[in-house]
Scaffold this motif. Structure first.
Motif, PDB file in Angstrom:
ATOM      1  N   ILE A 168     -36.186  41.392  32.734  1.00  9.49           N
ATOM      2  CA  ILE A 168     -36.240  42.787  33.158  1.00  9.49           C
ATOM      3  C   ILE A 168     -36.857  43.592  32.020  1.00  9.49           C
ATOM      4  O   ILE A 168     -36.379  43.517  30.884  1.00  9.49           O
ATOM      5  CB  ILE A 168     -34.837  43.365  33.434  1.00  9.49           C
ATOM      6  N   ASP A 169     -37.888  44.377  32.322  1.00  9.44           N
ATOM      7  CA  ASP A 169     -38.372  45.395  31.396  1.00  9.44           C
ATOM      8  C   ASP A 169     -37.905  46.746  31.936  1.00  9.44           C
ATOM      9  O   ASP A 169     -38.385  47.203  32.984  1.00  9.44           O
ATOM     10  CB  ASP A 169     -39.895  45.370  31.279  1.00  9.44           C
ATOM     11  N   TRP A 170     -36.968  47.354  31.239  1.00  8.48           N
ATOM     12  CA  TRP A 170     -36.432  48.655  31.635  1.00  8.48           C
ATOM     13  C   TRP A 170     -37.203  49.725  30.879  1.00  8.48           C
ATOM     14  O   TRP A 170     -37.045  49.886  29.672  1.00  8.48           O
ATOM     15  CB  TRP A 170     -34.946  48.697  31.323  1.00  8.48           C
ATOM     16  N   LEU A 171     -38.048  50.436  31.603  1.00  9.17           N
ATOM     17  CA  LEU A 171     -38.869  51.491  31.047  1.00  9.17           C
ATOM     18  C   LEU A 171     -38.425  52.830  31.642  1.00  9.17           C
ATOM     19  O   LEU A 171     -37.759  52.855  32.685  1.00  9.17           O
ATOM     20  CB  LEU A 171     -40.346  51.238  31.364  1.00  9.17           C
ATOM     21  N   PRO A 172     -38.776  53.946  31.042  1.00 10.53           N
ATOM     22  CA  PRO A 172     -38.337  55.230  31.597  1.00 10.53           C
ATOM     23  C   PRO A 172     -38.827  55.494  33.018  1.00 10.53           C
ATOM     24  O   PRO A 172     -38.145  56.183  33.786  1.00 10.53           O
ATOM     25  CB  PRO A 172     -38.928  56.248  30.611  1.00 10.53           C
ATOM     26  N   THR A 173     -39.982  54.932  33.395  1.00  9.77           N
ATOM     27  CA  THR A 173     -40.556  55.231  34.710  1.00  9.77           C
ATOM     28  C   THR A 173     -40.500  54.074  35.693  1.00  9.77           C
ATOM     29  O   THR A 173     -40.845  54.256  36.864  1.00  9.77           O
ATOM     30  CB  THR A 173     -42.027  55.655  34.545  1.00  9.77           C
ATOM     31  N   ALA A 174     -40.076  52.897  35.249  1.00 10.35           N
ATOM     32  CA  ALA A 174     -40.083  51.739  36.145  1.00 10.35           C
ATOM     33  C   ALA A 174     -39.198  50.628  35.598  1.00 10.35           C
ATOM     34  O   ALA A 174     -39.006  50.502  34.388  1.00 10.35           O
ATOM     35  CB  ALA A 174     -41.510  51.206  36.337  1.00 10.35           C
ATOM     36  N   SER A 175     -38.710  49.824  36.521  1.00 13.69           N
ATOM     37  CA  SER A 175     -38.085  48.542  36.188  1.00 13.69           C
ATOM     38  C   SER A 175     -39.080  47.467  36.600  1.00 13.69           C
ATOM     39  O   SER A 175     -39.437  47.361  37.777  1.00 13.69           O
ATOM     40  CB  SER A 175     -36.769  48.352  36.948  1.00 13.69           C
ATOM     41  N   LYS A 176     -39.529  46.684  35.618  1.00 16.06           N
ATOM     42  CA  LYS A 176     -40.485  45.627  35.908  1.00 16.06           C
ATOM     43  C   LYS A 176     -39.798  44.275  35.740  1.00 16.06           C
ATOM     44  O   LYS A 176     -39.051  44.072  34.790  1.00 16.06           O
ATOM     45  CB  LYS A 176     -41.704  45.749  34.987  1.00 16.06           C
TER      46      LYS A 176
END
Length: 279
Positions: free
Chosen positions: A192-200
């Motif tokens: 999981i890449d948890w970014l401010p605008t998306a979860s990838k």
């Protein structure tokens, strides 16, 4: 929770000494820089349970499930297994709570990051294997494997909770993905890449989904669990034999609410502005 609090001081020392060579952070293949890291190698010579000692808590409680069976998280279901960490649901006796396994980070201050595990999913039907961030039911992003799926060995469920909208599955918050040619019963990296605008979401470094709805904004924990409550629409089961997930390692690279950017920059300068560690 007293055990969690008592261990926190030891954890803080561990982080400070463990990241001395990476005081200027970690840079990933996407160019994101993360200030901190928590790495658990369950194949280490000291054993899988030793790798949990400073940074993780093993759950030990019951979770009622309404009309479904009670989930009973027990430390016995987190164990050394085939030179790695085993997390399991025990074969069900036919009555009573369903014995399940769960571990979670002592830290609940994690906010954005890249979270990776190398694992093999359970093959006995009737359980859910989860790897996810969590602080509440509306601040949660999930990777889940359902061993009762027909193509369980190549099907993965990604959700930014809440995954329902007006009682139905929200297609903008939930992605059910089949990865052609994959075999999740063999060891592979799930991320999981948890970014401010998306979860990838990724499998073996390849992006498999991106969700921009319900992206969490609150600092959280990281959780791994294997559970069943007999829900005919989701976990199914419980399993008639032990259903085991096997985890070789977890690597968490992240920012936190405990280490702000100015303090991080000062630490980096004090370390001589050394190069970032490549991950």
């Amino acid at each position: 929770m007293l055990g969690l609090i008592a261990t926190l001081a030891l954890f803080t020392l561990h982080v400070q000494t463990g990241r001395a060579a990476c005081e200027c952070g970690y840079i990933d293949s996407q160019g994101h820089v993360w200030r901190e890291a928590l790495i658990a190698n369950f194949t280490q010579p000291a054993g899988a349970l030793a790798a949990l000692q400073n940074d993780w808590y093993i759950s030990n409680w019951d979770i009622p499930q309404g009309s479904n069976k009670v989930i009973r998280y027990t430390p016995n279901n987190v164990f050394q297994h085939n030179d790695a960490l085993g997390i399991k649901v025990s074969g069900y006796s036919g009555s009573g709570p369903v014995s399940s396994g769960e571990v979670y980070t002592l830290r609940s201050d994690i906010q954005y990051g890249t979270f990776r595990m190398r694992a093999a999913v359970p093959s006995v039907p009737g359980v859910v294997f989860g790897f996810f961030t969590y602080i509440s039911g509306t601040q949660e992003q999930d990777i889940e494997f359902l061993s009762s799926d027909t193509d369980y060995y190549q099907t993965v469920h990604y959700t930014n909770q809440p995954g329902l909208l007006n009682g139905d599955v929200d297609p903008d918050a939930t992605k059910d993905v089949v990865v052609p040619g994959a075999d999740f019963t063999a060891f592979g990296e799930h991320r999981i890449d948890w970014l401010p605008t998306a979860s990838k979401y990724f499998y073996n470094q390849a992006q498999t989904a991106s969700i921009t709805k319900n992206v969490p904004t609150t600092s959280s924990r990281i959780i791994l669990n294997v559970w069943s409550n007999g829900d005919s629409l989701f976990s199914k089961g419980p399993p008639t034999a032990d259903s085991i997930a096997t985890v070789q390692w977890v690597q968490l690279y992240f920012n936190s609410t405990s280490l702000a950017q100015p303090a991080f920059q000062t630490a980096c300068a004090n370390a001589g502005n050394i190069p970032k560690c490549i991950i």
